[in-house]
Scaffold this motif. Structure first.
Motif, PDB file in Angstrom:
ATOM      1  N   VAL A 142      -1.857  -0.057   1.240  1.00  0.00           N
ATOM      2  CA  VAL A 142      -3.302  -0.080   1.465  1.00  0.00           C
ATOM      3  C   VAL A 142      -4.024  -0.156   0.137  1.00  0.00           C
ATOM      4  O   VAL A 142      -3.482   0.244  -0.902  1.00  0.00           O
ATOM      5  N   GLN A 143      -5.235  -0.664   0.152  1.00  0.00           N
ATOM      6  CA  GLN A 143      -6.138  -0.534  -0.968  1.00  0.00           C
ATOM      7  C   GLN A 143      -7.515  -0.219  -0.416  1.00  0.00           C
ATOM      8  O   GLN A 143      -7.824  -0.514   0.735  1.00  0.00           O
ATOM      9  N   GLY A 144      -8.334   0.426  -1.256  1.00  0.00           N
ATOM     10  CA  GLY A 144      -9.649   0.850  -0.812  1.00  0.00           C
ATOM     11  C   GLY A 144     -10.753   0.068  -1.472  1.00  0.00           C
ATOM     12  O   GLY A 144     -10.526  -0.920  -2.167  1.00  0.00           O
ATOM     13  N   ASP A 145     -11.983   0.523  -1.240  1.00  0.00           N
ATOM     14  CA  ASP A 145     -13.165  -0.121  -1.774  1.00  0.00           C
ATOM     15  C   ASP A 145     -13.062  -0.252  -3.286  1.00  0.00           C
ATOM     16  O   ASP A 145     -12.730   0.697  -3.986  1.00  0.00           O
ATOM     17  N   THR A 146     -13.371  -1.440  -3.800  1.00  0.00           N
ATOM     18  CA  THR A 146     -13.205  -1.691  -5.227  1.00  0.00           C
ATOM     19  C   THR A 146     -14.247  -0.986  -6.084  1.00  0.00           C
ATOM     20  O   THR A 146     -14.172  -1.022  -7.309  1.00  0.00           O
ATOM     21  N   THR A 147     -15.252  -0.339  -5.467  1.00  0.00           N
ATOM     22  CA  THR A 147     -16.193   0.444  -6.273  1.00  0.00           C
ATOM     23  C   THR A 147     -15.556   1.707  -6.815  1.00  0.00           C
ATOM     24  O   THR A 147     -16.094   2.351  -7.696  1.00  0.00           O
ATOM     25  N   ASP A 148     -14.402   2.072  -6.273  1.00  0.00           N
ATOM     26  CA  ASP A 148     -13.705   3.287  -6.709  1.00  0.00           C
ATOM     27  C   ASP A 148     -12.335   2.866  -7.228  1.00  0.00           C
ATOM     28  O   ASP A 148     -11.454   2.503  -6.458  1.00  0.00           O
ATOM     29  N   ALA A 149     -12.146   2.915  -8.543  1.00  0.00           N
ATOM     30  CA  ALA A 149     -10.908   2.422  -9.150  1.00  0.00           C
ATOM     31  C   ALA A 149      -9.688   3.180  -8.651  1.00  0.00           C
ATOM     32  O   ALA A 149      -8.582   2.645  -8.613  1.00  0.00           O
ATOM     33  N   SER A 150      -9.874   4.438  -8.240  1.00  0.00           N
ATOM     34  CA  SER A 150      -8.735   5.233  -7.783  1.00  0.00           C
ATOM     35  C   SER A 150      -8.249   4.801  -6.404  1.00  0.00           C
ATOM     36  O   SER A 150      -7.255   5.316  -5.908  1.00  0.00           O
ATOM     37  N   ASN A 151      -8.953   3.869  -5.777  1.00  0.00           N
ATOM     38  CA  ASN A 151      -8.538   3.350  -4.483  1.00  0.00           C
ATOM     39  C   ASN A 151      -7.856   1.984  -4.590  1.00  0.00           C
ATOM     40  O   ASN A 151      -7.714   1.282  -3.588  1.00  0.00           O
ATOM     41  N   SER A 152      -7.435   1.582  -5.789  1.00  0.00           N
ATOM     42  CA  SER A 152      -6.754   0.302  -5.942  1.00  0.00           C
ATOM     43  C   SER A 152      -5.377   0.341  -5.284  1.00  0.00           C
ATOM     44  O   SER A 152      -4.826   1.413  -5.025  1.00  0.00           O
ATOM     45  N   TYR A 153      -4.813  -0.820  -5.030  1.00  0.00           N
ATOM     46  CA  TYR A 153      -3.536  -0.904  -4.325  1.00  0.00           C
ATOM     47  C   TYR A 153      -2.440  -0.139  -5.052  1.00  0.00           C
ATOM     48  O   TYR A 153      -1.613   0.527  -4.430  1.00  0.00           O
ATOM     49  N   SER A 154      -2.425  -0.213  -6.380  1.00  0.00           N
ATOM     50  CA  SER A 154      -1.355   0.423  -7.159  1.00  0.00           C
ATOM     51  C   SER A 154      -1.411   1.945  -7.120  1.00  0.00           C
ATOM     52  O   SER A 154      -0.437   2.611  -7.452  1.00  0.00           O
ATOM     53  N   THR A 155      -2.553   2.500  -6.697  1.00  0.00           N
ATOM     54  CA  THR A 155      -2.684   3.955  -6.622  1.00  0.00           C
ATOM     55  C   THR A 155      -1.832   4.546  -5.508  1.00  0.00           C
ATOM     56  O   THR A 155      -1.267   5.634  -5.644  1.00  0.00           O
ATOM     57  N   PHE A 156      -1.711   3.824  -4.417  1.00  0.00           N
ATOM     58  CA  PHE A 156      -1.093   4.366  -3.216  1.00  0.00           C
ATOM     59  C   PHE A 156       0.377   3.973  -3.110  1.00  0.00           C
ATOM     60  O   PHE A 156       0.799   2.932  -3.619  1.00  0.00           O
ATOM     61  N   ASP A 157       1.131   4.806  -2.429  1.00  0.00           N
ATOM     62  CA  ASP A 157       2.533   4.497  -2.193  1.00  0.00           C
ATOM     63  C   ASP A 157       2.679   3.394  -1.155  1.00  0.00           C
ATOM     64  O   ASP A 157       1.753   3.097  -0.393  1.00  0.00           O
ATOM     65  N   THR A 158       3.857   2.792  -1.127  1.00  0.00           N
ATOM     66  CA  THR A 158       4.183   1.774  -0.127  1.00  0.00           C
ATOM     67  C   THR A 158       5.454   2.188   0.603  1.00  0.00           C
ATOM     68  O   THR A 158       6.188   3.075   0.141  1.00  0.00           O
ATOM     69  N   VAL A 159       5.707   1.521   1.718  1.00  0.00           N
ATOM     70  CA  VAL A 159       6.933   1.774   2.463  1.00  0.00           C
ATOM     71  C   VAL A 159       7.517   0.428   2.889  1.00  0.00           C
ATOM     72  O   VAL A 159       6.786  -0.494   3.250  1.00  0.00           O
ATOM     73  N   GLU A 160       8.815   0.303   2.785  1.00  0.00           N
ATOM     74  CA  GLU A 160       9.482  -0.930   3.176  1.00  0.00           C
ATOM     75  C   GLU A 160       9.519  -1.043   4.688  1.00  0.00           C
ATOM     76  O   GLU A 160       9.813  -0.069   5.394  1.00  0.00           O
ATOM     77  N   ILE A 161       9.198  -2.233   5.204  1.00  0.00           N
ATOM     78  CA  ILE A 161       9.261  -2.480   6.636  1.00  0.00           C
ATOM     79  C   ILE A 161      10.166  -3.678   6.913  1.00  0.00           C
ATOM     80  O   ILE A 161      10.535  -4.414   5.998  1.00  0.00           O
ATOM     81  N   GLU A 162      10.506  -3.853   8.170  1.00  0.00           N
ATOM     82  CA  GLU A 162      11.379  -4.946   8.596  1.00  0.00           C
ATOM     83  C   GLU A 162      10.583  -5.967   9.396  1.00  0.00           C
ATOM     84  O   GLU A 162       9.619  -5.619  10.100  1.00  0.00           O
ATOM     85  N   LEU A 163      10.990  -7.226   9.308  1.00  0.00           N
ATOM     86  CA  LEU A 163      10.411  -8.249  10.164  1.00  0.00           C
ATOM     87  C   LEU A 163      10.891  -8.053  11.601  1.00  0.00           C
ATOM     88  O   LEU A 163      11.918  -7.421  11.855  1.00  0.00           O
TER      89      LEU A 163
END
Length: 238
Positions: A142-163
């Motif tokens: 996920v990523q958040g509103d770009t007005t808040d730098a702490s909500n960028s995509y790289s801030t949050f963890d990710t999880v591997e999913i399957e097709l």
């Protein structure tokens, strides 16, 4: 299924604060009473090449709907989505989705669900849930509103999913104006109910927000892609 570590710093704050009921802190959904919202009807929002299914009979529907971006063009807007009605205050959405490999497994980064607010341009998305290709793997984040730098995509963890695998996405939101909005998103194993991923997004926002689902090519991303959704449901909270 391989998963990446969830929320080290942010999840500890969230877990220790569930007893708080203030609407100013993410995670305060624990005391909310939810009523199903049967009036939240979608409209099509399309750009570029692809397929967006008809919205007829789609409000709180258990049927399956497939959205397709049918081009690898990365220079133009590629959007095949449903846009739901504007709401303020407490709202929630659950959808089941899967990325279909029979159409194409060669895409880069695709938005699959959004909470969009009334702001304009790059600040108009409060939260965008997405699937990105990383080497030979696909990761949900996920990523958040770009007005808040702490909500960028790289801030949050990710999880591997399957097709070709169904996942449940649950989003709970408080739309309370600029810098007083927050959201909790969970990715859930549709077979076991296990929470695979969870994040909180704060800040940004506006007086109204609306959910979107479908396929949306993120900046510098490419397709094509096919995404199916089912069991689409909405709630209002108090």
């Amino acid at each position: 299924m391989k998963t990446f570590p969830l929320l080290a710093r942010r999840s500890l704050i969230f877990a220790c604060s569930l007893t708080l009921v203030s609407a100013a802190f993410a995670g305060s959904f624990s005391d909310v009473t939810w009523t199903q919202d049967y009036s939240n009807s979608p409209t099509q929002d399309t750009s570029g090449s692809g397929t967006t299914p008809s919205t007829s009979g789609a409000t709180n529907s258990m049927d399956t709907y497939t959205f397709i971006i049918s081009t690898s063009d990365s220079s133009t807007t590629q959007r095949q989505e449903w846009k739901y009605e504007r709401r303020s205050g407490l709202m929630a959405m659950t959808v089941y989705f899967k990325i279909n490999s029979d159409y194409s497994d060669d895409f880069d980064k695709i938005g699959i669900a959004q909470n969009h607010d009334d702001q304009t341009g790059s600040e108009g998305v409060f939260a965008i849930y997405q699937v990105r290709k990383n080497g030979s793997n696909w990761e949900f984040g996920v990523q958040g509103d770009t007005t808040d730098a702490s909500n960028s995509y790289s801030t949050f963890d990710t999880v591997e999913i399957e097709l070709d695998t169904w996942y449940k996405l649950r989003v709970r939101s408080y739309v309370g104006g600029v810098d007083d909005s927050y959201e909790n998103g969970r990715l859930i194993d549709s077979s076991t109910g296990e929470i695979l991923w969870e994040e909180n997004i704060e800040g940004g926002g506006d007086d109204e927000g609306y959910y979107k689902i479908g396929a949306y090519k993120l900046t510098d991303g490419y397709g094509p892609i096919s995404i199916s959704y089912k069991n689409i449901q909405f709630w209002e909270g108090e």
